[in-house]
Design an enzyme around this catalytic site. Structure first.
Site, PDB file in Angstrom:
ATOM      1  N   ASP A 178      -6.477  -6.603   3.958  1.00  0.00           N
ATOM      2  CA  ASP A 178      -5.886  -5.261   3.992  1.00  0.00           C
ATOM      3  C   ASP A 178      -5.990  -4.693   5.397  1.00  0.00           C
ATOM      4  O   ASP A 178      -7.099  -4.504   5.908  1.00  0.00           O
ATOM      5  CB  ASP A 178      -6.643  -4.379   2.980  1.00  0.00           C
ATOM      6  CG  ASP A 178      -6.095  -2.963   2.898  1.00  0.00           C
ATOM      7  OD1 ASP A 178      -5.026  -2.700   3.479  1.00  0.00           O
ATOM      8  OD2 ASP A 178      -6.748  -2.131   2.235  1.00  0.00           O
ATOM      9  N   MET A 183     -11.520  -6.261   4.841  1.00  0.00           N
ATOM     10  CA  MET A 183     -10.737  -5.310   5.651  1.00  0.00           C
ATOM     11  C   MET A 183     -10.405  -5.947   6.997  1.00  0.00           C
ATOM     12  O   MET A 183     -11.303  -6.459   7.686  1.00  0.00           O
ATOM     13  CB  MET A 183     -11.514  -4.022   5.882  1.00  0.00           C
ATOM     14  CG  MET A 183     -11.666  -3.127   4.663  1.00  0.00           C
ATOM     15  SD  MET A 183     -10.116  -2.640   3.866  1.00  0.00           S
ATOM     16  CE  MET A 183      -9.280  -1.727   5.168  1.00  0.00           C
ATOM     17  N   SER A 231       0.850  -1.199   0.000  1.00  0.00           N
ATOM     18  CA  SER A 231       0.000   0.000   0.000  1.00  0.00           C
ATOM     19  C   SER A 231       0.876   1.235   0.000  1.00  0.00           C
ATOM     20  O   SER A 231       1.622   1.477   0.963  1.00  0.00           O
ATOM     21  CB  SER A 231      -0.891   0.014   1.244  1.00  0.00           C
ATOM     22  OG  SER A 231      -1.379   1.330   1.442  1.00  0.00           O
ATOM     23  N   ASP A 261      -4.641   3.572  -2.105  1.00  0.00           N
ATOM     24  CA  ASP A 261      -5.763   3.881  -1.213  1.00  0.00           C
ATOM     25  C   ASP A 261      -6.324   5.266  -1.521  1.00  0.00           C
ATOM     26  O   ASP A 261      -5.645   6.280  -1.325  1.00  0.00           O
ATOM     27  CB  ASP A 261      -5.294   3.832   0.248  1.00  0.00           C
ATOM     28  CG  ASP A 261      -5.050   2.410   0.716  1.00  0.00           C
ATOM     29  OD1 ASP A 261      -5.971   1.581   0.605  1.00  0.00           O
ATOM     30  OD2 ASP A 261      -3.928   2.129   1.181  1.00  0.00           O
ATOM     31  N   MET A 271     -12.060   4.101  -1.101  1.00  0.00           N
ATOM     32  CA  MET A 271     -12.775   4.393   0.162  1.00  0.00           C
ATOM     33  C   MET A 271     -13.478   5.728  -0.002  1.00  0.00           C
ATOM     34  O   MET A 271     -13.099   6.748   0.597  1.00  0.00           O
ATOM     35  CB  MET A 271     -11.776   4.387   1.327  1.00  0.00           C
ATOM     36  CG  MET A 271     -11.294   2.973   1.664  1.00  0.00           C
ATOM     37  SD  MET A 271      -9.841   2.965   2.729  1.00  0.00           S
ATOM     38  CE  MET A 271      -8.571   3.113   1.492  1.00  0.00           C
ATOM     39  N   HIS A 326      -1.065  -1.224  -4.288  1.00  0.00           N
ATOM     40  CA  HIS A 326      -2.360  -0.959  -3.686  1.00  0.00           C
ATOM     41  C   HIS A 326      -2.451   0.551  -3.444  1.00  0.00           C
ATOM     42  O   HIS A 326      -1.628   1.132  -2.737  1.00  0.00           O
ATOM     43  CB  HIS A 326      -2.475  -1.742  -2.381  1.00  0.00           C
ATOM     44  CG  HIS A 326      -3.776  -1.612  -1.684  1.00  0.00           C
ATOM     45  ND1 HIS A 326      -4.879  -2.381  -2.006  1.00  0.00           N
ATOM     46  CD2 HIS A 326      -4.172  -0.802  -0.663  1.00  0.00           C
ATOM     47  CE1 HIS A 326      -5.892  -2.061  -1.208  1.00  0.00           C
ATOM     48  NE2 HIS A 326      -5.490  -1.100  -0.386  1.00  0.00           N
ATOM     49  N   HIS A 370      -8.107   0.989  -4.198  1.00  0.00           N
ATOM     50  CA  HIS A 370      -9.044   0.716  -3.102  1.00  0.00           C
ATOM     51  C   HIS A 370      -9.817   2.000  -2.844  1.00  0.00           C
ATOM     52  O   HIS A 370      -9.295   2.944  -2.245  1.00  0.00           O
ATOM     53  CB  HIS A 370      -8.240   0.264  -1.879  1.00  0.00           C
ATOM     54  CG  HIS A 370      -9.068   0.005  -0.669  1.00  0.00           C
ATOM     55  ND1 HIS A 370      -8.513  -0.150   0.589  1.00  0.00           N
ATOM     56  CD2 HIS A 370     -10.423  -0.139  -0.510  1.00  0.00           C
ATOM     57  CE1 HIS A 370      -9.481  -0.366   1.468  1.00  0.00           C
ATOM     58  NE2 HIS A 370     -10.644  -0.349   0.831  1.00  0.00           N
ATOM     59  N   MET A 386      -9.096   7.954  -0.538  1.00  0.00           N
ATOM     60  CA  MET A 386      -9.996   8.316   0.583  1.00  0.00           C
ATOM     61  C   MET A 386     -10.530   9.723   0.348  1.00  0.00           C
ATOM     62  O   MET A 386      -9.774  10.623  -0.023  1.00  0.00           O
ATOM     63  CB  MET A 386      -9.220   8.290   1.900  1.00  0.00           C
ATOM     64  CG  MET A 386      -8.508   6.983   2.177  1.00  0.00           C
ATOM     65  SD  MET A 386      -7.747   7.017   3.813  1.00  0.00           S
ATOM     66  CE  MET A 386      -6.778   5.517   3.786  1.00  0.00           C
TER      67      MET A 386
HETATM   68  O1  LIG Z   1      -6.944   0.689   3.214  1.00  0.00           O
HETATM   69  C1  LIG Z   1      -6.131   0.834   4.090  1.00  0.00           C
HETATM   70  C2  LIG Z   1      -6.430   1.630   5.296  1.00  0.00           C
HETATM   71  O2  LIG Z   1      -7.709   2.121   5.196  1.00  0.00           O
HETATM   72  C3  LIG Z   1      -4.851   0.103   3.951  1.00  0.00           C
HETATM   73  O3  LIG Z   1      -4.553  -0.174   2.617  1.00  0.00           O
HETATM   74  C4  LIG Z   1      -3.661   0.575   4.715  1.00  0.00           C
HETATM   75  O4  LIG Z   1      -2.909   1.516   4.020  1.00  0.00           O
HETATM   76  C5  LIG Z   1      -2.778  -0.590   5.044  1.00  0.00           C
HETATM   77  O5  LIG Z   1      -1.725  -0.148   5.831  1.00  0.00           O
HETATM   78  P1  LIG Z   1      -1.016  -1.092   6.909  1.00  0.00           P
HETATM   79  O6  LIG Z   1      -2.058  -1.499   7.902  1.00  0.00           O
HETATM   80  O7  LIG Z   1      -0.468  -2.257   6.150  1.00  0.00           O
HETATM   81  O8  LIG Z   1       0.039  -0.220   7.486  1.00  0.00           O
HETATM   82 FE   LIG Z   2      -6.409  -0.281   1.356  1.00  0.00          FE
END
Ligand SMILES: O=C(CO)[C@@H](O)[C@H](O)COP(=O)(O)O
Ligand SMILES: [Fe+2]
Length: 252
Positions: A203, A169, A10, A37, A78, A35, A76, A39
């Site tokens: 994740d 998740m 990520s 993310d 969100m 990955h 991903h 948001m």
């Molecule tokens: O989607 C998410 C958080 O919302 C993840 O993708 C995090 O970015 C994963 O990070 P780590 O828990 O591996 O540090």
């Molecule tokens: Fe994620």
């Protein structure tokens, strides 16, 4: 046999000032996918970036056109209005558009931030739409959402309406660096039992300490942010995560 391991660091935990380089380096260190993310500050209490940033970082990573192997951008989403951004992310170079079930079912004209009818969707319609733009489709569920909501979607006889990947998740979405929730693993095990060939992504909180539990349950797509980007040797972490998944293939 369950599918091979896919390691998807990520980039939320990468240095945002050097994002293109971080993506290229991570793939060179052995990652399969990246990955990404996304948001929006509505669906989750945090904001990252949108399609213009993806457009800029995409050329830093090679991948054969139309393929979903090494270099896949696993976005991903969100976000509160997943349907609204599908075209923009396709244009930006997203390969796999993974939306949240919870956002899709509550994206209505009445309660969406934009207030437009374009927010309306159903998971099946959205999957079909993503496929029509030649992307893979993923569906994610938060810890509070039971896995049962996915059966009807996965059992659909219309192939274009079926997801290519399910994301379970293992933290509350919104932030990197949180603790792994082992309580979510029965969802993974139930999915793997019914769907031996499905890509099942986990994740949140994945590391060398938690990977064995996730792999035992049947996860094969492994997201890891802080564990990879915080390591002195990210390539070694990626190798260990992959090995933990691959030794269990065929035993599940
Ligand atoms: O989607 C998410 C958080 O919302 C993840 O993708 C995090 O970015 C994963 O990070 P780590 O828990 O591996 O540090
Ligand atoms: Fe994620």
């Amino acid at each position: 046999m369950s599918p091979a391991a896919i390691i998807a660091p990520s980039i939320l935990s990468a240095d945002f000032a050097e994002l293109g380089k971080a993506c290229a380096d991570t793939i060179a260190q052995g990652a399969d996918w990246l990955h990404v993310d996304i948001m929006d500050g509505h669906f989750v209490p945090n904001m990252t970036f949108g399609a213009p940033v993806v457009t800029k970082i995409r050329p830093h990573v090679d991948r054969p056109a139309g393929a979903y192997g090494k270099g896949t951008f696993d976005c991903h989403m969100m976000i509160a209005e997943p349907k609204r951004w599908v075209k923009d992310f396709k244009s930006a170079g997203c390969d796999l558009y993974c939306f949240h079930y919870e956002a899709a079912i509550s994206s209505t004209a009445a309660d969406s931030p934009s207030g437009t009818s374009d927010a309306k969707t159903s998971p099946k319609e959205l999957i079909k739409y993503i496929h029509s733009l030649d992307m893979q489709a993923g569906i994610a569920i938060k810890p509070s959402t039971p896995v049962d909501v996915l059966w009807e979607i996965l059992e659909n006889s219309v192939q274009e309406e079926r997801p290519d990947m399910v994301l379970i998740m293992t933290v509350e979405p919104g932030f990197g660096g949180q603790s792994f929730m082992a309580s979510e693993l029965p969802k993974v095990a139930a999915l793997r039992k019914k769907y031996p060939e499905l890509n099942i992504e986990v994740d949140g909180g994945l590391s060398e300490k938690t990977i064995d539990q996730a792999a035992d349950a049947g996860a094969n797509v492994i997201v890891a942010g802080s564990a990879v980007f915080g390591a002195s040797d990210p390539g070694e972490v990626i190798r260990k995560l992959r090995e933990a998944v691959d030794v269990r293939r065929g035993k599940l």
